[in-house]
Every structure is written in C-alpha cells, then in structure tokens.
Write a protein that holds these residues in place. Structure first.
Motif, PDB file in Angstrom:
ATOM      1  N   ALA A   1       8.252  -9.305   6.695  1.00 45.07           N
ATOM      2  CA  ALA A   1       7.089  -8.672   7.137  1.00 45.07           C
ATOM      3  C   ALA A   1       6.056  -8.577   6.117  1.00 45.07           C
ATOM      4  O   ALA A   1       6.312  -7.958   5.045  1.00 45.07           O
ATOM      5  N   ASP A   2       4.808  -9.346   6.178  1.00 45.01           N
ATOM      6  CA  ASP A   2       4.017  -9.254   5.181  1.00 45.01           C
ATOM      7  C   ASP A   2       2.757  -8.380   5.665  1.00 45.01           C
ATOM      8  O   ASP A   2       2.088  -9.170   6.680  1.00 45.01           O
ATOM      9  N   HIS A   3       2.337  -7.262   5.278  1.00 42.66           N
ATOM     10  CA  HIS A   3       1.527  -6.658   5.641  1.00 42.66           C
ATOM     11  C   HIS A   3       0.761  -5.879   4.479  1.00 42.66           C
ATOM     12  O   HIS A   3       1.522  -5.163   3.821  1.00 42.66           O
ATOM     13  N   ALA A   4      -0.398  -5.645   4.417  1.00 45.87           N
ATOM     14  CA  ALA A   4      -1.122  -4.743   3.345  1.00 45.87           C
ATOM     15  C   ALA A   4      -0.484  -3.203   3.202  1.00 45.87           C
ATOM     16  O   ALA A   4      -0.100  -2.892   2.469  1.00 45.87           O
ATOM     17  N   SER A   5       0.025  -2.916   4.546  1.00 43.26           N
ATOM     18  CA  SER A   5       0.404  -1.412   4.462  1.00 43.26           C
ATOM     19  C   SER A   5       2.018  -1.250   4.230  1.00 43.26           C
ATOM     20  O   SER A   5       2.587  -0.110   3.977  1.00 43.26           O
ATOM     21  N   LEU A   6       2.466  -2.507   3.953  1.00 48.55           N
ATOM     22  CA  LEU A   6       3.723  -2.549   3.293  1.00 48.55           C
ATOM     23  C   LEU A   6       3.756  -2.599   1.861  1.00 48.55           C
ATOM     24  O   LEU A   6       4.904  -2.881   0.976  1.00 48.55           O
ATOM     25  N   GLU A   7       2.674  -2.932   1.165  1.00 45.66           N
ATOM     26  CA  GLU A   7       2.786  -3.195  -0.327  1.00 45.66           C
ATOM     27  C   GLU A   7       3.354  -2.397  -0.938  1.00 45.66           C
ATOM     28  O   GLU A   7       4.397  -2.531  -1.971  1.00 45.66           O
ATOM     29  N   THR A   8       3.268  -0.870  -0.981  1.00 42.52           N
ATOM     30  CA  THR A   8       3.969   0.228  -1.669  1.00 42.52           C
ATOM     31  C   THR A   8       5.086   0.751  -0.571  1.00 42.52           C
ATOM     32  O   THR A   8       4.705   1.056   0.403  1.00 42.52           O
ATOM     33  N   TYR A   9       6.163   0.803  -1.062  1.00 45.60           N
ATOM     34  CA  TYR A   9       7.176   1.386  -0.360  1.00 45.60           C
ATOM     35  C   TYR A   9       6.920   2.860   0.167  1.00 45.60           C
ATOM     36  O   TYR A   9       6.518   3.897  -0.438  1.00 45.60           O
ATOM     37  N   ASN A  10       7.036   3.001   1.368  1.00 41.96           N
ATOM     38  CA  ASN A  10       7.004   4.039   2.082  1.00 41.96           C
ATOM     39  C   ASN A  10       7.988   3.971   3.319  1.00 41.96           C
ATOM     40  O   ASN A  10       7.991   3.479   4.091  1.00 41.96           O
ATOM     41  N   PRO A  11       9.082   5.131   3.226  1.00 43.89           N
ATOM     42  CA  PRO A  11      10.343   5.134   4.064  1.00 43.89           C
ATOM     43  C   PRO A  11       9.573   5.060   5.608  1.00 43.89           C
ATOM     44  O   PRO A  11      10.343   4.321   6.369  1.00 43.89           O
ATOM     45  N   GLU A  12       8.540   5.593   6.132  1.00 43.52           N
ATOM     46  CA  GLU A  12       8.147   5.688   7.313  1.00 43.52           C
ATOM     47  C   GLU A  12       7.660   4.504   7.958  1.00 43.52           C
ATOM     48  O   GLU A  12       7.865   4.078   9.192  1.00 43.52           O
ATOM     49  N   THR A  13       7.080   3.531   6.905  1.00 43.35           N
ATOM     50  CA  THR A  13       6.728   2.083   7.409  1.00 43.35           C
ATOM     51  C   THR A  13       7.929   1.121   7.351  1.00 43.35           C
ATOM     52  O   THR A  13       7.912   0.105   7.990  1.00 43.35           O
ATOM     53  N   TRP A  14       8.543   1.293   6.189  1.00 41.47           N
ATOM     54  CA  TRP A  14       9.570   0.488   5.965  1.00 41.47           C
ATOM     55  C   TRP A  14      10.846   0.447   6.886  1.00 41.47           C
ATOM     56  O   TRP A  14      11.384  -0.473   7.355  1.00 41.47           O
ATOM     57  N   LEU A  15      11.213   1.680   6.986  1.00 37.90           N
ATOM     58  CA  LEU A  15      12.655   1.857   7.585  1.00 37.90           C
ATOM     59  C   LEU A  15      12.749   1.222   9.062  1.00 37.90           C
ATOM     60  O   LEU A  15      13.726   0.681   9.347  1.00 37.90           O
ATOM     61  N   PRO A  16      11.651   1.669   9.925  1.00 41.13           N
ATOM     62  CA  PRO A  16      11.652   1.150  11.423  1.00 41.13           C
ATOM     63  C   PRO A  16      11.667  -0.424  11.301  1.00 41.13           C
ATOM     64  O   PRO A  16      12.554  -0.792  12.360  1.00 41.13           O
ATOM     65  N   VAL A  17      11.173  -1.043  10.434  1.00 41.38           N
ATOM     66  CA  VAL A  17      11.355  -2.697  10.597  1.00 41.38           C
ATOM     67  C   VAL A  17      12.571  -2.922  10.040  1.00 41.38           C
ATOM     68  O   VAL A  17      13.210  -3.886  10.844  1.00 41.38           O
ATOM     69  N   ILE A  18      13.218  -2.306   9.125  1.00 40.00           N
ATOM     70  CA  ILE A  18      14.759  -2.944   8.721  1.00 40.00           C
ATOM     71  C   ILE A  18      15.329  -2.420   9.851  1.00 40.00           C
ATOM     72  O   ILE A  18      16.609  -3.096  10.162  1.00 40.00           O
TER      73      ILE A  18
ATOM     74  N   PHE B   1      23.494  -5.014   1.683  1.00 39.30           N
ATOM     75  CA  PHE B   1      23.410  -5.014   0.238  1.00 39.30           C
ATOM     76  C   PHE B   1      22.093  -4.922  -0.019  1.00 39.30           C
ATOM     77  O   PHE B   1      21.263  -5.594   0.267  1.00 39.30           O
ATOM     78  N   THR B   2      21.742  -4.024  -1.165  1.00 40.14           N
ATOM     79  CA  THR B   2      20.605  -4.012  -1.753  1.00 40.14           C
ATOM     80  C   THR B   2      20.631  -3.397  -3.153  1.00 40.14           C
ATOM     81  O   THR B   2      21.773  -3.146  -3.895  1.00 40.14           O
ATOM     82  N   GLY B   3      19.564  -3.359  -4.045  1.00 40.40           N
ATOM     83  CA  GLY B   3      19.756  -2.965  -5.494  1.00 40.40           C
ATOM     84  C   GLY B   3      19.830  -1.457  -5.496  1.00 40.40           C
ATOM     85  O   GLY B   3      19.415  -0.930  -4.584  1.00 40.40           O
ATOM     86  N   HIS B   4      20.498  -0.952  -6.470  1.00 39.71           N
ATOM     87  CA  HIS B   4      20.140   0.451  -6.830  1.00 39.71           C
ATOM     88  C   HIS B   4      19.223   0.874  -7.677  1.00 39.71           C
ATOM     89  O   HIS B   4      19.139   1.174  -8.674  1.00 39.71           O
ATOM     90  N   THR B   5      18.111   0.611  -6.855  1.00 35.63           N
ATOM     91  CA  THR B   5      16.605   0.868  -7.472  1.00 35.63           C
ATOM     92  C   THR B   5      15.886   2.074  -6.986  1.00 35.63           C
ATOM     93  O   THR B   5      16.269   2.456  -5.753  1.00 35.63           O
ATOM     94  N   ALA B   6      14.441   2.394  -7.417  1.00 32.23           N
ATOM     95  CA  ALA B   6      14.129   3.437  -6.786  1.00 32.23           C
ATOM     96  C   ALA B   6      14.102   3.213  -5.218  1.00 32.23           C
ATOM     97  O   ALA B   6      14.104   4.085  -4.326  1.00 32.23           O
ATOM     98  N   ILE B   7      13.653   2.051  -4.905  1.00 29.15           N
ATOM     99  CA  ILE B   7      13.539   1.652  -3.499  1.00 29.15           C
ATOM    100  C   ILE B   7      14.917   1.723  -2.577  1.00 29.15           C
ATOM    101  O   ILE B   7      15.186   2.393  -1.747  1.00 29.15           O
ATOM    102  N   GLY B   8      15.916   0.809  -3.149  1.00 31.37           N
ATOM    103  CA  GLY B   8      17.289   0.956  -2.494  1.00 31.37           C
ATOM    104  C   GLY B   8      17.660   2.172  -2.580  1.00 31.37           C
ATOM    105  O   GLY B   8      18.586   2.465  -1.612  1.00 31.37           O
TER     106      GLY B   8
END
Lengths: 255, 320
Positions: B64-81, B94-101
C-alpha cells in the motif's frame, strides 16, 4: 475529567533474579510500581490538579499488588481497583480482557499506562485495551496537554518526536521523560489508608474462566549464561588504545 | 495443508529495515515445507523496497503506497493490515519489535482475539525464547492456540538469505479514511541519519563519568568513525547529559550489538540488564573496582577523555 491509570506492581529494578523450582523467587524482593506506570500515575494526578476530576488506579495481580495501589493513592490518586489474577498465570490477552471489561463499564476521559513493564517487558496490555475499547491510543508519550476535550501529545518514535492531536477518550502510554514522579507525602500516606480500594474477580466483570484463558503459556525459565570478566589492557593510554583496536579487529573480529 | 505466514515489513530512511529480513528468518523457523511467506509493506514511494522484498524470499509482497501512510499511524495502518489478514488468512504473523511493531502487533492480536509473544530472541522446537526482567532471565513460551503473532528483537536472528524465485508484487487499493481521531501534526526529526540504537551493530555508551552533555561529544566522534549509535546509562540521562531516548537498561532500551563500548559507566545491575547480551563488551572506567569490568571482555582502567579520542584516532587509521 475522569482519569484511569492501568498499572502493575513489579520487582525493583535493582533486584537480582533467582529461579527456584521453575519460578522466579519473590523471597525478600522489594516491589515497586512499574517505573513507566509511575510516570502515568504522576501525569494523571497533574492533569487532575489542572482540570479537576478523579484519578482511579487499576491493576490485575496477586494480593501484594494492593501495596502498589496504596502507593498510588498516597501520591494523590482517589480510588483503586485490584482485579485478582486468582493465582493463575495470565498472559497479555487475559490481562487486557480483564482491564477492558472494567474500564469499559466506567466513563473515563483519559486512560494512561506505562510504555511497558520492566518485568515482562512485552508492552502489549495498554494497546490491547485501547483496541478492545475501540478508542484511539498513542504509545510512548513524553508530553501531554489537554485543551477543549482534545489531547496534544508528543510521542517518542525511536528518537524522533511526533506531535499528535487526539480526540478523547483515548489511551496513552508513558515514556521516560514525561514527568518526574513525586514521592508520597506523609499526609498523603495517611489519607491513602482511607481511600477506597475495591477488589474484583473476573466474574464481577462478567467474564468466565474461558473468557480469560491465556492464549500463550510459559513452558520454562532459565538464566542467561554468566559473563566472565575478560582481559584488562595495560600500558600508557596510547598503548591501551592501540592494543584494544588490534584486539577488537584481530581477536574479537567485530570491527 | 500448506499455510501462509505474513511478515509486516518496515522501512526507515528510504530503506528496508534489516529487522524485516530477520523476522522472515524467524518465520522460516516455524514454517513447514510447502508453507509460503508473504510480506505487507506500507509507506510512500516504497516501490524499490517492495522489489527488494520480492527478491528476498517472499512469494508475494502486498504493497500500500500512499502519502498518508508515510508516517505510521495506527488508524491508517491497522485497517489495511486487518483487511489483508482477512484475505490471506495467515497462520502466523511476524514483525520486528520496533516502535511500529510494538504498537501494531498488540492491536492485531486484540482484534483477532489472539495471543502474542513479544521481543523474541530465539526459536527452539516451536517454542519462543524471550528475555524477561530486561534479560536478567529468559522464558520459553508457546501458543496455547492460534493464530501466532510474534515480534522479534532486532539483531538476534541472522537476516534471511534470498530463497526461491522472485515473488509477485500485489498492490493494495488504498483510500485514506475520511476523518481521524488521532492526527499527526508534525514530525520533529531528531534521529534522522543516525543509526537506531536497538538495531546498531556497535554502540558507544556513556555514563556519569562523561560528566556533561558536552562530554558526550567525544563519544559521538568515536561513534561516527565506527558507524555506531550512541547510548547512555540512567545516571547520565538523570543528570541531564543526554536524552532519555538514549537510555540503555531495564528502564530504557535493551541492546544486543556485536560491540558495546561502555565509557564512564560503573555498571549498575539495571544497566547491565540492558546490555549484557552484547556479543563483545569493552569497558573504559577510572575505577578498577567498577562492576562493569566483571562483564567486559576487554577492560581499560583510565580516563575516558584521554582514551576515547585515542581510540577514535586508531580506528580512523584502520577504517580509512
């Protein structure tokens, strides 16, 4: 403004860990409010001092957790709720269901928690609670301002700072740097003894044993291999520096 | 029956994060033959990173490539996933144990009513090993029931080697939500261009012995030469010498680099918890009795302000 802090009692960070009979020994251990949750408690009290309202602290854990809740009451929280773990090992799924069941029945404007606990360290529970309640959250905040029913927060995103505006109710998790927690005052400690501390069981929250059956379980515990003191490098500072660089390159092969 | 494993990819500074390939390596440890790994990548202008994923061993890369997805925001990212999880039906994520993960995985787990095992450092016979008390002890965990959701600690799994033929890239139709409850107003880049502490291969760390914010400059110079990240002890952060974002310890970050250089750090137990799993530890301290020397592979008793600049000069010679 009604504020809820979800918190946990943990070992003091200066404690060593001993495993006895397949469990982490609690003998003689000093317990504290999880340091990140302590920032959350402090922030809740500051927000209450500014905007009015009440601060309720809630925790899931064994009997001893009451002590940490009393400390939060002594700092200035108004009311405490201890949801019993009923002596069972619970995972983040189970704990978050218990907390969400309690929080969902109240009407809080603001829910605060720590970024993670210094014992388990998974950092799941507060975020799960936000999701179960269907309200927004921001994790790892270092600043919180509330104005006109909106929160403006600064989030620590791996060193970068994101400034985020969030409508309430919302969940925030506290990162180090949010504030400097106060020590309970003597009058605070006296008053805390009279503040309400309610004990609840899963059944009081309308949850059955099945509802809070963990999805993950611990199968064993072990200690890391102890590190041994290595080699001391002597000589003049210039010689020490030169030998260290050679050792790191040729012996340890890490540079 | 063959199953699918989904890896949530991450980019940082226009590049695929290594932890994404480490997560794939971890995922392969639970995959059976015939199982398939797929990746999901969210961001803006991430075409190149999607191709990198496709050749890294993912059979399919959902983008998913979109300007509004550039910075992680749970509200925009979560529904896509969540939509993707619904259609792919992975048996494990699986994902990384990072700020986003760390932020994303518990939401997915809550939505699916699933368990999650966080900050995994090794996988052994279907069981997941992770540190507790910041690494003072370790636990083995298993899932009582699925689906499996795991975050892996950076620097602990060797990044996956490419396997099989290049995967297919599938673009996700994405429309930004009409209104958001949480809006990112501004991103203040303080860490840009710097190596992330938890992912760094080398960490140069300072304690109270560094004496001032100014004193950290000599550590930064050494870090620059080594391509290292700078860290700090709680003492140094409490004294205001540096930002809490740099703190290593049981409060703060846990790091597992190949090389940890502790400068002017005495080695309080809460700091040791955060760095003892480093592969090689160097301690530089004035006090020969400092506890840090008991965990150090190489120790130098001396003044860090004298030793560190000499080290910087020596490393410059060999790395030039």
């Amino acid at each position: 403004m009604n504020i809820c802090v979800i918190m946990k009692q943990t070992f003091d960070t200066e404690e060593k860990i001993r495993i006895e009979n397949g469990r982490v020994s609690e003998d003689g251990v000093k317990f504290i409010i999880n340091p990140y949750d302590e920032y959350a408690v402090e922030e809740a009290i500051r927000q209450k001092e500014q905007h009015g309202g009440t601060v309720t602290v809630v925790s899931v854990g064994p009997e001893r957790t009451a002590e940490a809740l009393r400390t939060a009451l002594a700092m200035g929280a108004d009311e405490a709720v201890l949801i019993s773990d009923e002596g069972k090992p619970l995972d983040e799924y189970a704990v978050s269901r218990l907390l969400a069941a309690y929080v969902g029945k109240q009407s809080f404007d603001l829910i605060l928690g720590g970024n993670f606990s210094v014992d388990n360290g998974a950092g799941q529970v507060a975020i799960r609670v936000a999701n179960l309640l269907g309200i927004p959250h921001v994790s790892s905040i270092v600043e919180l301002k509330i104005e006109n029913g909106k929160a403006s927060v600064s989030k620590d995103a791996e060193g970068d700072i994101e400034k985020i505006e969030v409508s309430l109710p919302a969940v925030f998790t506290a990162q180090q740097g949010l504030n400097e927690p106060r020590y309970p005052s003597l009058p605070g400690i006296m008053k805390a003894k009279k503040k309400p501390l309610t004990q609840l069981a899963a059944s009081d929250l309308g949850l059955s044993a099945d509802d809070v059956a963990p999805k993950t379980e611990q199968t064993s515990l072990f200690m890391p291999e102890a590190r041994k003191a290595g080699q001391m490098i002597s000589g003049s500072p210039a010689e020490q520096a030169a030998s260290l660089v050679q050792l790191l390159r040729n012996e340890a092969k890490v540079v | 029956m063959s199953q699918k494993v989904l890896v949530i990819a991450e980019v940082r500074g226009g590049k695929l994060r290594q932890v994404t390939l480490e997560a794939l390596a971890a995922a392969r440890l639970v995959m059976q033959s015939g199982d398939q790994a797929e990746a999901v990548l969210l961001g803006h202008n991430v075409g190149e990173m999607a191709s990198a994923l496709a050749s890294a061993g993912f059979a399919r890369v959902h983008v998913a490539d979109h300007a509004s997805l550039e910075t992680y925001n749970p509200e925009t990212w979560l529904p896509v996933i969540l939509d993707l999880v619904k259609s792919v039906q992975p048996s494990a994520i699986f994902t990384g144990h990072t700020a986003i993960g760390r932020d994303l995985a518990p939401q997915i787990a809550a939505q699916l009513g699933a368990g999650q095992i966080s900050d995994v450092t090794a996988i052994d016979g279907g069981e997941f090993i992770r540190p507790i008390y910041a690494g003072k002890a370790f636990e083995k965990k298993k899932f009582a029931s699925g689906p499996v959701i795991v975050t892996v600690r950076p620097n602990n799994f060797p990044p996956a080697e490419p396997a099989g033929s290049a995967g297919e890239i599938v673009s996700i139709d994405y429309a930004p939500p009409g209104s958001l409850k949480a809006v990112i107003k501004e991103v203040v880049r303080k860490a840009s261009g710097k190596v992330d502490l938890t992912e760094a291969r080398i960490v140069v760390s300072g304690g109270r012995g560094v004496k001032s914010a100014e004193g950290f400059k000599v550590l930064e110079e050494l870090a620059d030469v080594l391509g290292a990240a700078v860290g700090a002890s709680r003492g140094a952060c409490d004294a205001g010498y540096c930002d809490y974002a740099l703190q290593i310890g049981q409060t703060g970050k846990v790091v597992t680099p190949d090389l940890y250089i502790a400068c002017g750090i005495s080695g309080a137990i809460q700091h040791l918890a955060g760095m003892s799993s480093s592969k090689v530890i160097v301690a530089i301290n004035k006090d020969p009795e400092a506890p840090i020397f008991q965990v150090a592979d190489y120790g130098i008793v001396g003044d860090l302000f004298e030793i560190v600049p000499l080290l910087t000069a020596e490393f410059k010679k060999i790395l030039a």
